[in-house]
Write a protein that holds these residues in place. Structure first.
Motif, short mmCIF file in Angstrom:
data_model
loop_
_atom_site.label_atom_id
_atom_site.label_comp_id
_atom_site.label_asym_id
_atom_site.label_seq_id
_atom_site.Cartn_x
_atom_site.Cartn_y
_atom_site.Cartn_z
N THR A 1 37.55 -94.14 -6.92
CA THR A 1 38.53 -93.82 -7.95
C THR A 1 38.21 -94.64 -9.19
OG1 THR A 1 40.89 -93.61 -8.47
CG2 THR A 1 40.23 -95.56 -7.24
N GLY A 2 38.69 -94.19 -10.34
CA GLY A 2 38.48 -94.96 -11.56
C GLY A 2 39.03 -94.25 -12.77
N GLY A 3 39.23 -95.02 -13.82
CA GLY A 3 39.60 -94.48 -15.11
C GLY A 3 38.34 -94.10 -15.87
N LEU A 4 38.47 -93.21 -16.82
CA LEU A 4 37.32 -92.75 -17.58
C LEU A 4 37.53 -92.95 -19.07
CD1 LEU A 4 36.70 -89.43 -15.63
CD2 LEU A 4 35.42 -91.56 -15.42
N ASP A 5 36.44 -93.22 -19.77
CA ASP A 5 36.45 -93.35 -21.21
C ASP A 5 36.94 -92.04 -21.82
OD1 ASP A 5 35.83 -93.61 -23.93
OD2 ASP A 5 33.66 -93.54 -23.61
N PRO A 6 38.02 -92.07 -22.60
CA PRO A 6 38.56 -90.81 -23.13
C PRO A 6 37.63 -90.12 -24.13
CG PRO A 6 39.70 -92.69 -24.08
CD PRO A 6 38.79 -93.22 -23.02
N ASP A 7 36.73 -90.86 -24.75
CA ASP A 7 35.83 -90.24 -25.72
C ASP A 7 34.70 -89.48 -25.04
OD1 ASP A 7 37.40 -91.31 -27.69
OD2 ASP A 7 36.04 -92.96 -28.14
N GLY A 8 34.03 -90.12 -24.11
CA GLY A 8 32.95 -89.47 -23.38
C GLY A 8 31.82 -88.98 -24.26
N MET A 9 30.98 -88.16 -23.69
CA MET A 9 29.88 -87.54 -24.43
C MET A 9 29.56 -86.20 -23.79
SD MET A 9 26.61 -89.80 -23.16
CE MET A 9 27.47 -91.34 -22.94
N LEU A 10 28.96 -85.34 -24.54
CA LEU A 10 28.55 -84.02 -24.08
C LEU A 10 27.03 -83.98 -24.11
CD1 LEU A 10 29.34 -81.07 -23.36
CD2 LEU A 10 29.22 -80.59 -25.81
N MET A 11 26.40 -83.60 -23.00
CA MET A 11 24.94 -83.48 -22.94
C MET A 11 24.59 -82.03 -22.68
SD MET A 11 23.72 -86.72 -20.74
CE MET A 11 23.96 -88.38 -21.33
N GLY B 1 14.47 -77.07 -23.15
CA GLY B 1 13.91 -78.35 -22.73
C GLY B 1 14.30 -79.53 -23.60
N GLU B 2 15.10 -79.32 -24.63
CA GLU B 2 15.50 -80.39 -25.55
C GLU B 2 16.91 -80.86 -25.21
OE1 GLU B 2 14.90 -83.04 -28.59
OE2 GLU B 2 13.43 -81.54 -27.96
N LEU B 3 17.06 -82.15 -24.93
CA LEU B 3 18.35 -82.74 -24.62
C LEU B 3 19.07 -83.15 -25.91
CD1 LEU B 3 20.35 -83.95 -22.49
CD2 LEU B 3 19.12 -86.11 -22.79
N THR B 4 20.32 -82.70 -26.02
CA THR B 4 21.15 -83.08 -27.15
C THR B 4 22.36 -83.82 -26.60
OG1 THR B 4 20.48 -81.12 -28.39
CG2 THR B 4 22.49 -82.23 -29.13
N VAL B 5 22.65 -85.00 -27.17
CA VAL B 5 23.79 -85.80 -26.77
C VAL B 5 24.76 -85.85 -27.93
CG1 VAL B 5 24.58 -88.06 -25.99
CG2 VAL B 5 22.35 -87.19 -25.25
#
Length: 108
Positions: free
Chosen positions: A40-50, A55-59
């Motif tokens: 269990t745990g809390g999560l960063d509300p901002d986060g990120m989208l990957m 073949g190109e990774l965008t963060v």
């Protein structure tokens, strides 16, 4: 059967009070002792989208203006049935006073 339960948090929600933390702590201890709570745990509300395209990774870093709810925390539980999962959810929401959780069965 393992399930990932993700609690959604509305950005307009008031911060949890001390009583909620105490009650939730007891609940977490009980589920841990019973072997039901795996993590269990809390999560960063901002986060990120990957994303990956061609073949190109965008963060993309959060927060996301269009999102009204974010995942506030998670619990990975190991239960015998969906009925047991639903009972855990009822007890969780009795402590929090309501809310929304996204739940997905974990395979493998």
């Amino acid at each position: 059967m393992r399930y990932m339960m993700m609690t959604m948090r509305d950005e307009n929600e008031a911060a949890p009070d001390e009583k909620l933390f105490v009650e939730m702590g007891k609940f977490v201890e009980e589920l841990s002792a019973a072997g039901i709570l795996v993590a269990t745990g809390g999560l960063d509300p901002d986060g990120m989208l990957m994303t990956v395209k061609d073949g190109e990774l965008t963060v993309t870093d959060g927060p996301y203006a269009e999102a009204k709810e974010t995942v506030g925390g998670f619990a990975l539980v190991d239960v015998r049935s969906k009925d047991e999962l639903e009972e855990i959810a009822r007890r969780f929401f009795a402590i929090t006073g309501g809310g929304v959780s996204r739940v997905h069965q974990v395979f493998g």
